[in-house]
Every structure is written in C-alpha cells, then in structure tokens.
Design a protein around this motif. Structure first.
Motif, PDB file in Angstrom:
ATOM      1  N   UNK A 127      71.315  45.014  60.693  1.00 14.58           N
ATOM      2  CA  UNK A 127      70.034  45.326  61.332  1.00 14.58           C
ATOM      3  C   UNK A 127      69.837  44.675  62.406  1.00 14.58           C
ATOM      4  N   UNK A 128      70.175  43.236  62.373  1.00 17.89           N
ATOM      5  CA  UNK A 128      69.848  42.319  63.707  1.00 17.89           C
ATOM      6  C   UNK A 128      70.914  42.327  64.778  1.00 17.89           C
ATOM      7  N   UNK A 129      70.243  42.609  66.007  1.00 15.90           N
ATOM      8  CA  UNK A 129      71.140  42.706  67.054  1.00 15.90           C
ATOM      9  C   UNK A 129      70.878  41.732  68.276  1.00 15.90           C
ATOM     10  N   UNK A 130      71.762  40.929  68.528  1.00 17.63           N
ATOM     11  CA  UNK A 130      71.431  39.902  69.500  1.00 17.63           C
ATOM     12  C   UNK A 130      70.991  40.681  70.787  1.00 17.63           C
ATOM     13  N   UNK A 131      69.916  40.067  71.714  1.00 15.04           N
ATOM     14  CA  UNK A 131      69.651  40.555  73.030  1.00 15.04           C
ATOM     15  C   UNK A 131      70.611  40.483  73.971  1.00 15.04           C
ATOM     16  N   UNK A 132      70.342  41.071  75.280  1.00 14.26           N
ATOM     17  CA  UNK A 132      71.274  41.096  76.133  1.00 14.26           C
ATOM     18  C   UNK A 132      71.484  39.458  76.578  1.00 14.26           C
ATOM     19  N   UNK A 133      70.544  38.581  76.629  1.00 17.28           N
ATOM     20  CA  UNK A 133      70.742  37.215  77.033  1.00 17.28           C
ATOM     21  C   UNK A 133      71.567  36.514  75.921  1.00 17.28           C
ATOM     22  N   UNK A 134      71.543  36.955  74.752  1.00 22.88           N
ATOM     23  CA  UNK A 134      72.102  36.267  73.653  1.00 22.88           C
ATOM     24  C   UNK A 134      71.307  34.919  73.054  1.00 22.88           C
ATOM     25  N   UNK A 135      70.018  35.263  73.447  1.00 23.84           N
ATOM     26  CA  UNK A 135      68.986  34.210  72.924  1.00 23.84           C
ATOM     27  C   UNK A 135      68.293  34.551  71.649  1.00 23.84           C
ATOM     28  N   UNK A 136      67.852  35.566  71.523  1.00 21.49           N
ATOM     29  CA  UNK A 136      67.024  36.221  70.229  1.00 21.49           C
ATOM     30  C   UNK A 136      67.544  37.437  70.136  1.00 21.49           C
ATOM     31  N   UNK A 137      66.929  38.104  69.042  1.00 24.65           N
ATOM     32  CA  UNK A 137      67.377  39.428  68.618  1.00 24.65           C
ATOM     33  C   UNK A 137      66.599  40.645  68.929  1.00 24.65           C
ATOM     34  N   UNK A 138      67.113  41.732  69.132  1.00 25.04           N
ATOM     35  CA  UNK A 138      66.144  42.988  69.525  1.00 25.04           C
ATOM     36  C   UNK A 138      65.195  43.137  68.418  1.00 25.04           C
ATOM     37  N   UNK A 139      64.019  43.666  68.712  1.00 26.11           N
ATOM     38  CA  UNK A 139      63.264  44.009  67.495  1.00 26.11           C
ATOM     39  C   UNK A 139      64.075  44.971  66.671  1.00 26.11           C
TER      40      UNK A 139
END
Lengths: 621, 284
Positions: free
Chosen positions: A399-411
């Motif tokens: 369910x949780x995918x990293x955001x493009x910057x690799x910092x946090x997760x996509x909603x």
C-alpha cells in the motif's frame, strides 16, 4: 741543583756597545719561557710560556730540551747537550754558553749563559703591518645593512602596498533586493572582473600619458594580487568567483564583515528565531560570520557542528527563560521526545506540534487495523487465489509507495490502494457493480441506479417505457406490475444504503467513522462521513529521509504488525532512533549524529531556488 | 667554583618558565579545541578567542626577545644580569615555537601569515644553531691556539719568514720564489663565507712551498740538502701557524655567521608580524 749565572747584554737606544747585567738563578731544573714562573724569564710574545728546560741528565751532563722552536748554531734541535761556545737561538734571544761545569762527579753543576735580545718586538703594530686584523672581513654583509634591506622588502611587499590597496576607493556594488542568489553572485563576480587586472586599458594619446596609465594598470593589478597574499585560508567554493577582491565582503577597513555583505546575495535565508523579541534577547551580537566562517577551505562555510548549537540549546532557559523547549546538548544523552506535527480534525485542519508519548493518539476518522492487514496468514481478498482460501499476504509496500524524492510516502488512496479488495459492491447478486467512492448523497443515487438497472432484468415486461422524453409511451404498464418493480427498487435501495452506513461492517463503515445527523426529530437521518485527516509530514523540523534508511526493515521502526487502531501513532519515538544513532560522541556500532544530521539552522522560505530542496525534503504539511 | 653557562642560569630558572609556558599553552589549546572550537570542516585557525590569546602571547614574546638587542648594548648598572636575559632569550625563544604553532591552529598556506610563521621558525632555528656554536667553538678555539694568540703567531710567522729568507739565499732560485710567495701572498683573512666554507686555503702559497720543497729537496746534496730541509722545516712551522690563525678566524666567522641570518630575519619578522596584525584587523 743547577746554579746558573745569567749575563744579559742590553743595548739601550740601539747602541752597539751594550751594558752587561748579571744575576744568578738556581734550581733542580731551569725553565725558559715567557711565563712568570720560569726561572729564566723571557718577556717576548714570540716565545712560548715554557719554551725550553735545562736539566741535569742521569750521566750528570746538562741538557737543553726544547718544546718550542730552538736553533743551536742555526740548526733546529729539540734536545742538545750544552757545550761552551754554543749559540742558542730562542725566538728573538741569542744565548751563548760561556761556562759549563758538569759531569757525573758534580751534583751541583754550574753554568754561565750570556744572552741578548736580537730583535725587539715592535709592538702590536706589527700585526697590523702583516695586514691581519683579528676578526673576519664582512664587507657589505653587515647585520645592519641586511636588516634594513630585508625589513624594507617585507614592509613594501607585505605591508605598505596591500594597505594602500585596501584604502583605495571601490566602486559601489548594488544588488537589487529581489535578485536571486545566483544572479547576485554573478553581479559580484562581474564587479571583481571589472578590476583593472582584466579590464580594458585606457589609451591616452601622449606617450607620457600611456606610460602613466600602464603603470597604474600594473600597480592596480598586482596590488590586488598582493592583497590576496593576505588571505589567511582557502575561500569556500561558492565564493571563489568574486573573492579575488577582499572588499567584495570586507566593506570597510578595520570593520568586521557585516551581515549586509551576506544578505546582499543570500536573500532567501530565514531567521533562526522568528519572534523578534526572543531574537533580540538571544541573538544580539551574533553575526552570520559567528557560525559561517570563511577562509576555512572549499567546503568551509556549509556546516557548523554540535558544539555551536549546544552553546545555547544546552541551557536554553538561560537565553529564553519562558520557552517551552527542553535542553538539547547531544542526541544520545540530552534530547527531548519528538514533537509531532499532527493535523487536527477541526474545520481548518490546523497543524499542532504535540510532544510524543506512548499514550498519544491521532483520531483521523479512518478505521484501519494494521495488524489484520499485515497478518502472517494473510487477509481475505476477492482477488485472492482459491488455493489459500482467498487469502493474500500483504506487505507494507503493498500500500505504501515512496515518493519521487525517496523521502516520504505517497498518500494512500482508496482507488489506488484499497479498492481492489474493498469493493464498493451493493448487491451480492451483482458484485461487479460498484458505487463511486464519493459523498453519501452521490452514493445514494448510485445505489438506486444500480437497483433500477437490476430491476430491468428482474421485471422486463413491466418496464417497457424507458424514456418518456424521447418517445411517447405507446401504452401504460399495469399499475400492479409497475408498483412491484418500483417498490423493489425502492426497498432494496433504502435497505442497502442503510446497511452501508449503519451496519457495523457495512461497505462504508468498514473504513469510515460515519455520523448520523438529523435536522429535526422527524426529519430522515442524514449520513455524514467526516473527511479523513491524514498527517503526511510528522517531523517537518527534521531532514529524515526513508531512502537513507532503506536497509532497515519497516517493522524495525514502525510497530505496524501489532497496531489495532488507525489512531495509534506509528512514528517511532526517539528511543527507537537511538538504537542506531549515537550522539556527537562515537559509539560502538552506532552512527555518529550531530545536530545537523537531522536539523537545519535557518527555516526555509518558499522560493524557486529551494524547489530542489523542497522536492528532496518534502513539501510543508 | 665551576663555570655556569647561561643555559644553567639560576638553576634553569627560565627553562622551567618556558616549560610552564609550553605546557599551559598546550593545555589551553587542547581544552579549547575539545570544548569551544566549532569551525566548519574542523580546520584550525588563529581567529578564535584562544587563537587571539595565543597570538598575543606569541607577539609579546617576540617583542621581548627582540629587546635583547637593545638590552645587551646597555652597559650601565641594571637590576638584571645580561646573562639572565640571554638565558631567558634562549628558552623563551624555544617556547615561542610551541605557542606560535598552536596559534596557527596547524593551518599553513601560501600567505603573509605563514610567511611570518616561517620567518619566526628560521629565526628560532638559527638561534638554536647559534647556541650550539657558542657551546662548541670557544672550547675549540682554546684547544686550537694553546699558548699562542693571533699577534704572537703573526710575530712567529714574521720571524720564520726572516729566517727562511736568509737560508733560502744559499739555495736554488725556486726556494727563494717559494719563500717569497709564502711570505707575501699567503692570505690569512677572508670573508665570512670564505672562512665558513673553507675556500680560503685553496692554492695557499705556504702549503705549496711545503709540498714543492719536499720534491726539490730530493735533488739537493750535502750542505745545501741540510739547508733545504731546514727551510722546509720553517715552512712546515709556518703552515702550522697559518692554519692555526685560519682555524681561529674560522671559529670567529662561525660565531658570527648565524647572526647574519638571526638578526636581519628578526627585523624582517618584526615587519611581517606587524603586517600580519594589521592585515587581520583591516580585513576583520
């Protein structure tokens, strides 16, 4: 005992006829020399202290034994038996043996010596006559001359010239207030490049004028280089473009670099303390250069270490007595629990910073037990394979995918992450028909539409007239049949809609906290689904990045497998971080973490220049 | 009573002072480096509070060390002894290396500041060489000269020359030439560098006379052979005296040569130090 009679012939005033003066000396041994202790005292510098001795040998004869140069009858000898008539030359003295009485039977030999000073010493002037002074020729190599020359060279090259250059007027450099850092740096670089070393030379008409211009040009260019000879250390890489001229930053001689020199280019740097009163009380006297020290090497200006932060934050009350902040001196030993920035479920969804405790909960409006979804045996899914009884084993990444910057997760969204299992079907007979994930009134219409379409299959005869607007009805359906279909649609729609919102495990209430509302006692129930308030940036004051921590399993920090409610906060507490992160002091098997490992000093202002950084560290909540 | 050199002055009083200075400077530096020092990149430099303190101590020490040049020329009565000043000059000069090195923070570059530091090092190390020279050379000079001194040796040489000239009259012409050349062309005095690098004795006529007469004597016979040996003996004595004088002058040159570096570079250091301080505060 030798008894000796000495007869000295003295020639006063260089007369040929000399006066003879006699005296007697005696001793076991007669020494000759210029030492005062010598029996035969010869006061002349050309003679050694103890030049020779006369002694009685074992055979009873008298011998002269020389330690210095002695000539007997013009022959150099070191030891000779004395005999009458011998001429003994010792330096400038000539001795003549006049009488000798010696032999084995004579224990007390007798001796008569006459002597005269042949060549009297002319005095100290003789040394000068020989052309030798006691000393060394120094010539131009005198200490005084060398001192003057060296001092003047150093004074001119290292002192006077750069000082003269420092006091030369400098063209005012104006940087518009809204200029970006890059443009301002270019401006300053251009300003440095305008210096005569690289600038175009004027071309006066006369030769004298040209000479003067050339001289000024050369002096200005080299003066600038001498100026940089004063540079105590390498300039940081970002400033090298314009730092060839010291006065780019050092505005006035004998004054420290002001903050204005920095902020002329760095327009987008926020203040460390936003409250002006606290800033005045705590940071007065602090300059940019207090922390950002230039001339410290190419990477010099970027970072400051823990010691700098802890000078204030180690005892924060001493600076701001009323602050709610705790003391921070080291991550390992003195750092309070994290303050989580939690989005509140009020109308404006304000963000509050709350100190993290184990009891802290965050009501989001979502019903979501992490433990069931992450159960080892899996969770039932309509798409699950029959072999496992329809169970699918989920992972965090399901369910949780990293955001493009690799910092946090996509909603996490319904459509993307939930709906493949949590289908919004309204009727078991037609599971493929789903209502949209939308507001209750939209859902209510959609439910009716689904049942209406089902009614077409169920009562095909009674629903011949579909659209009364496009064609006129050819005939009315029987009222009984029409009512039955309508009643069926009406009943099923209402029942299903009710079940979706009121039943404990209804289609909506599985995930949402649903609130029934009534305008009045008699009015029908209106279902209200409060928006889910999701906190996406829990620790905005830290520069945490998930990509940097990807070698750790999610569950080693986030206790999701045992979390039963969505209100539980799965952000790890500081103790969890400390299992891997040491403070400034190195610790075995831990990462040394300075303040700036997680925190920045200056809050960021929104600006295009920081978009890259914003992408890297995430947008503000 | 045994002679006490300036190094042992008052039971090594200034050695103790210098050691105290070094130890406290190192202690202060280490303490500051581990508690208060927070420059980026960990590069040391002299601009911290501790850096200014160490720099001030070093600068004052340099001024005091330079003052020896004035103090030693004051011959009037004084409460302090010049020997004590010299002792303190040597030990505090050595301590200066430690204090100034700590002031640099071990940051060395191609600039005025490092120039001043290097000048200071050269001055101190030339001074160390000077101390060694003054410990070694006077003893050598005494051993070399023995009972003689330079005027005595010059008189001896004069005498030798007269005797040799008289004897050489009865010998072949070449003897005369050699004796005359030795008497007239032997150089005893030279520049500081000729003494220091021993270039003065190159082609010395006295040396040549001794060597040449050795060959010439083989051809002489009977009475002249005896005279030839005597003349050669006189030339040997002359060579010994000449070398003694040269050795004496060489020692004098050594006692002086290091000062040609020590003193002028001290003044250059004073100017560089002033420029260093001015530059630091012009571009503060």
């Amino acid at each position: 005992m030798i008894r000796c009679k000495l007869v000295e012939t003295i020639h006063p005033d260089d007369t040929q006829v000399g006066a003879r003066v006699g005296r007697a000396v005696s001793g076991e041994m007669l020494s000759l020399g210029r030492a005062a202790a010598c029996k035969i005292f010869l006061p002349d510098p050309r003679i050694r202290l103890e030049h020779a001795t006369i002694r009685r040998a074992e055979d009873g004869a008298l011998y002269l034994e020389a330690t210095g140069p002695v000539a007997i009858d013009q022959r150099a000898q070191t030891s000779v038996r004395l005999a009458v008539g011998q001429k003994i030359s010792i330096g400038p003295y000539d001795f003549i043996v006049e009488e000798v009485e010696d032999g084995p039977d004579k224990p007390d030999p007798r001796l008569t010596l006459s002597f005269s000073l042949r060549a009297p010493v002319a005095g100290a002037a003789d040394a000068a006559k020989a052309g030798v002074k006691v000393g060394v020729v120094q010539g131009w190599l005198s200490r005084r001359a060398l001192s003057w020359v060296l001092s003047l060279v150093v004074l001119v090259l290292c002192g006077a010239w750069p000082v003269w250059h420092a006091f030369q007027p400098v063209a005012p450099l104006s940087v518009p207030a809204n200029t970006t850092a890059a443009v301002a740096a270019q401006l300053r670089a251009g300003h440095a490049a305008q210096m005569p070393a690289t600038g175009a030379m004027p071309a006066p008409s006369t030769d004298a004028g040209r000479m003067e211009a050339q001289l000024k040009h050369w002096v200005a260019g080299h003066g600038q280089r001498l100026d940089t000879f004063w540079n105590p250390g390498a300039i940081s890489s970002a400033h090298q473009g314009f730092a060839q001229d010291c006065r780019s930053c050092h505005d006035k001689p004998f004054e420290r670099v002001t903050d204005a020199s920095c902020t002329a280019c760095h327009t987008q740097v926020g203040d460390h303390v936003s409250d002006p009163t606290i800033a005045h009380n705590t940071l007065t006297g602090q300059r940019c250069a207090t922390c950002h020290k230039e001339h410290q090497g190419q990477a010099g200006m970027r970072t400051t270490d823990t010691v700098g932060c802890a000078t204030c934050h180690g005892n924060i009350r001493a600076f701001t007595p009323l602050t709610a902040q705790g003391n921070v001196s080291d991550f390992a030993t003195e750092h309070p629990a994290f303050r989580l920035s939690i989005r509140q479920r009020d109308a404006a969804h304000t963000v509050q910073r709350v100190r993290q405790t184990p009891e802290l909960r965050n009501e989001t409006g979502l019903v979501f037990p992490h433990d069931i979804h992450l159960a080892d045996k899996g969770i039932k899914s309509p798409t699950g394979p029959a072999a496992t009884g329809g169970r699918v084993v989920l992972e965090c990444a399901s369910c949780h995918a990293l955001d493009a910057a690799g910092v946090r997760f996509e909603p996490v969204t319904m459509a993307k992450n939930c709906q493949s299992c949590h289908r919004l079907s309204v009727d078991p007979q037609a599971p493929e028909r789903e209502v949209p994930h939308a507001r209750p009134e939209v859902v209510e219409v959609a439910v009716r539409e689904i049942y209406a379409s089902l009614a077409v299959d169920r009562y095909p005869v009674s629903l011949t007239t579909v659209n009364s607007l496009l064609q006129r009805p050819t005939g009315r359906a029987p009222a009984s049949q029409s009512t039955a279909a309508g009643r069926w649609v009406e009943q099923n729609s209402k029942r299903t809609f009710q079940q979706m919102f009121a039943k404990t495990n209804g289609v909506c209430t599985t995930c949402h906290a649903v609130v029934p509302e009534k305008a009045s006692d008699k009015a029908p129930v209106q279902w209200h689904v409060p928006a889910i308030v999701e906190t996406s940036h829990w620790l905005p004051q830290s520069t945490f990045s998930h990509a940097q921590h990807k070698n750790a399993a999610c569950v080693s920090c986030h206790s999701a497998k045992t979390s039963k409610m969505a209100s539980e906060i799965l952000i790890p507490d500081i103790q969890s971080c400390r299992t891997c992160h040491a403070g400034a002091k190195p610790d075995k098997e831990k990462v040394v973490s300075q303040c700036d490992s997680c925190h920045g000093f200056h809050p960021r202002k929104e600006h295009p220049a920081f978009q890259q950084a914003a992408l890297r560290t995430g947008a503000k909540p | 009573m045994r002679h006490r050199s300036f190094l042992e002055y008052k039971g090594y009083r200034y050695l103790k002072l210098a050691l105290f200075l070094c130890v406290s400077a190192i202690g202060a530096y280490v303490w500051h480096r581990h508690t208060h020092f927070n420059t980026p990149g960990g590069l040391g430099y002299g601009g911290t509070l501790m850096g200014y303190a160490l720099g001030t101590v070093a600068a004052l020490t340099i001024l005091w060390l330079l003052w020896l040049g004035v103090r030693k020329r004051r011959y009037g009565a004084s409460l302090t002894m010049t020997q004590g000043w010299l002792s303190a000059h040597v030990y505090l000069g050595l301590a200066l290396v430690v204090v100034a090195t700590l002031h640099t923070g071990f940051e060395i570059g191609v600039n005025l500041h490092t120039l001043a530091y290097v000048l200071m090092l050269v001055v101190v190390f030339s001074g160390i060489y000077g101390v060694l020279v003054f410990l070694r050379e006077p003893g050598r000079m005494t051993a070399n000269m023995g009972e003689d001194d330079v005027p005595t040796l010059l008189l001896q040489i004069q005498e030798i020359d007269q005797q040799a000239a008289r004897l050489a009259l009865q010998l072949p012409d070449e003897f005369n030439t050699l004796v005359q050349a030795a008497a007239q062309k032997t150089r005893l005095q030279g520049s500081v560098f000729q003494h220091a690098f021993r270039t003065l004795a190159r082609g010395c006529p006295t040396h040549r006379a001794v060597e040449r007469m050795q060959q010439l004597n083989r051809k002489l016979k009977d009475e002249t052979a005896r005279q030839g040996r005597e003349v050669q003996g006189l030339m040997l004595a002359r060579r010994t005296a000449v070398e003694k004088i040269r050795s004496e002058l060489r020692s004098l040159a050594r006692l002086r040569l290091w000062l040609l570096i020590h003193v002028p570079l001290s003044f250059a250091l004073l100017i560089a130090l002033t420029s260093h301080i001015v530059s630091v505060f012009i571009y503060w």
